[in-house]
Design an enzyme around this catalytic site. Structure first.
Site, mmCIF file in Angstrom:
data_model
loop_
_atom_site.group_PDB
_atom_site.id
_atom_site.type_symbol
_atom_site.label_atom_id
_atom_site.label_comp_id
_atom_site.label_asym_id
_atom_site.label_seq_id
_atom_site.Cartn_x
_atom_site.Cartn_y
_atom_site.Cartn_z
ATOM 1 N N LYS A 36 0.734 -1.047 0.204
ATOM 2 C CA LYS A 36 0.284 0.251 0.554
ATOM 3 C C LYS A 36 0.779 1.331 0.021
ATOM 4 O O LYS A 36 2.041 0.822 0.219
ATOM 5 C CB LYS A 36 -0.870 0.213 0.748
ATOM 6 C CG LYS A 36 -0.214 -0.283 2.435
ATOM 7 C CD LYS A 36 -1.409 0.173 3.487
ATOM 8 C CE LYS A 36 -2.123 -0.712 3.682
ATOM 9 N NZ LYS A 36 -3.985 -0.128 5.394
ATOM 10 N N LYS A 94 -7.486 -5.878 -2.393
ATOM 11 C CA LYS A 94 -8.100 -5.064 -1.670
ATOM 12 C C LYS A 94 -8.845 -3.748 -1.831
ATOM 13 O O LYS A 94 -7.339 -2.888 -2.804
ATOM 14 C CB LYS A 94 -7.393 -4.569 -0.489
ATOM 15 C CG LYS A 94 -6.913 -5.956 0.543
ATOM 16 C CD LYS A 94 -6.424 -5.587 0.915
ATOM 17 C CE LYS A 94 -6.185 -4.828 2.180
ATOM 18 N NZ LYS A 94 -5.160 -3.921 3.331
#
Length: 258
Positions: A36, A94
């Site tokens: 991320k 995700k």
């Protein structure tokens, strides 16, 4: 995707190749490496080349997850981003449903993601992610996520926190409601993932309610700082040891209940 039943999996989120190498040093203590970019949000998306480099940096038997971002209600844009993450080497995708204000919008986005990802890699694992502090940003209700994930063909439902201001998962969705989230996910045939400034002190509750995946960053960073701190292998090992302790303590009650 095969799972070890009744095992709480540890997902760690490095934000750079350097941190991924630190994760590699602690590979025996973690289950999933999650790519991320924290400076772009709670589920901020990193660059495709960073995903590829991190995939190359960690052991081949450790799955790589990638966040697609705190996404707007733009199904086509999000589907392309999800496919890009998959092509770059992530097998867990995700999606933070930040800009979706209704379940219908969220399902629209996730159906596009599921099709884009699974047409390319059928065994990829798609996660619909919502926010425990949804009331602060106006997105879909956290307890709607399991149904959204089920109806759109996802593999898991996840809760994180959108605003990183020191408040935590249980500050917004207390353990009893997190337990309801997990129960709904399991009834829908999904895995349940929980994150949001999770600390070692939360592991007892997370284990008792049957969480499948716990996601952390700050808890394994130097000084507990997800932004300025760097992931430390010794902290990953310590966090895993605490997870294992709670798993051992919880096992007798599970066996008794069975």
């Amino acid at each position: 995707m095969r799972w070890k039943e009744a095992t709480l999996l540890l997902l760690i989120s490095p934000d750079s190749v350097e941190e991924a190498l630190d994760c590699a040093k602690a590979a025996e203590h973690l289950d999933i490496v999650d790519v991320k970019k924290p400076d772009e949000g709670s589920l901020g998306a990193n660059f495709p080349w960073v995903i590829r480099q991190i995939r190359d940096a960690v052991p081949a038997d450790k799955p790589v997850s990638a966040t697609v971002g705190d996404v707007p209600y733009k199904p086509g844009t999000v589907a392309q981003a999800a496919l890009g993450a998959t092509v770059s080497g992530a097998t867990y995708i995700k999606v933070g449903l930040y800009g979706c204000t209704t379940p219908e919008q969220a399902m629209d986005v996730m159906r596009g993601v599921v099709r884009a990802v699974k047409d390319y890699q059928p065994d990829a694992f798609v996660v619909a992610s919502g926010y425990a502090d949804a009331h602060r940003i106006g997105c879909v209700n956290p307890l709607a996520l399991p149904d959204i994930a089920r109806r759109s063909g996802c593999d898991a439902a996840m809760l994180d926190t959108a605003i990183k201001d020191g408040t935590r998962l249980f500050d917004h969705v207390p353990p009893d409601l997190c337990a309801e989230f997990v129960r709904q996910a399991h009834e829908a045939g999904l895995r349940a993932a929980l994150a949001g400034s999770v600390k070692a002190d939360d592991l007892g509750a997370l284990t008792r309610i049957g969480t499948d995946i716990v996601g952390v960053r700050g808890a394994v960073c130097e000084g507990g700082d997800r932004d300025a701190g760097r992931i430390q292998p010794r902290l990953v090992a310590a966090f895993r040891a605490e997870m294992d302790r709670h798993a051992r303590e919880h096992a007798p009650s599970v066996a008794t209940a069975g």
